[in-house]
Motif scaffolding. Structure first.
Motif: not given
Length: 122
Positions: A13-18, A83-87, A114-121
C-alpha cells in the motif's frame, strides 16, 4: 487478436503499480480500451476506460488515484497508480475494441485479456 496483461503481483500500500496491456494480431486501430477488475464472489467492476476523442472514465473507487493511458505509437495501454490500497486487490483484466466510447457502454468490448492478479498488502 490477443491481449496480454502484465505488471501484476504483490505491491505494498502506498507503493507504485503499473499494469500493461499489450495487443497483437490487430490490423486495425484500437480506439477504445478499458481496465476491469474482479474479486471472487463479486461482480466485475469497470475501473477505467478511454476512447479516441478524450472520452475517459474512472470509477469512483479509483478516481484521483489511477490513470489510464496508452502508448501513442502502438496498441499498448496502461493502468497505473502511486497510491494503491488493499481494497484494490483483485484480478485485473484489459479490454479493447475498434469502436468508440458509445459502442461499449454495455461492457461489450471485442477483445479481452486473461487477467493479471494484483495483491496490495497493508
Amino acid at each position: 487478436v490477443n491481449l496480454v496483461e502484465s505488471g501484476g503481483g504483490l505491491v505494498q500500500a502506498g507503493g507504485s503499480l503499473r499494469l500493461s496491456c499489450t495487443t497483437s494480431g490487430t490490423f486495425f486501430t484500437i480506439n477504445s480500451m478499458a481496465w476491469y477488475r474482479q474479486v471472487p464472489g463479486k461482480e466485475r467492476e469497470l475501473v477505467a476506460s478511454m476512447s479516441t476523442g478524450d472520452n475517459t472514465y474512472y470509477s469512483d473507487s479509483v478516481k484521483g488515484r489511477f490513470t489510464i493511458s496508452r502508448d501513442g505509437t502502438s496498441n499498448t495501454f496502461f493502468l497505473e497508480t502511486d497510491s494503491p490500497k488493499p481494497e484494490d486487490t483483485a484480478m485485473y483484466y484489459c479490454a479493447a475494441g475498434p469502436g468508440l466510447y458509445s459502442d461499449y457502454v454495455n461492457d461489450n468490448y471485442d477483445y479481452w485479456g486473461q487477467g493479471t492478479q494484483v495483491t496490495v498488502s497493508s
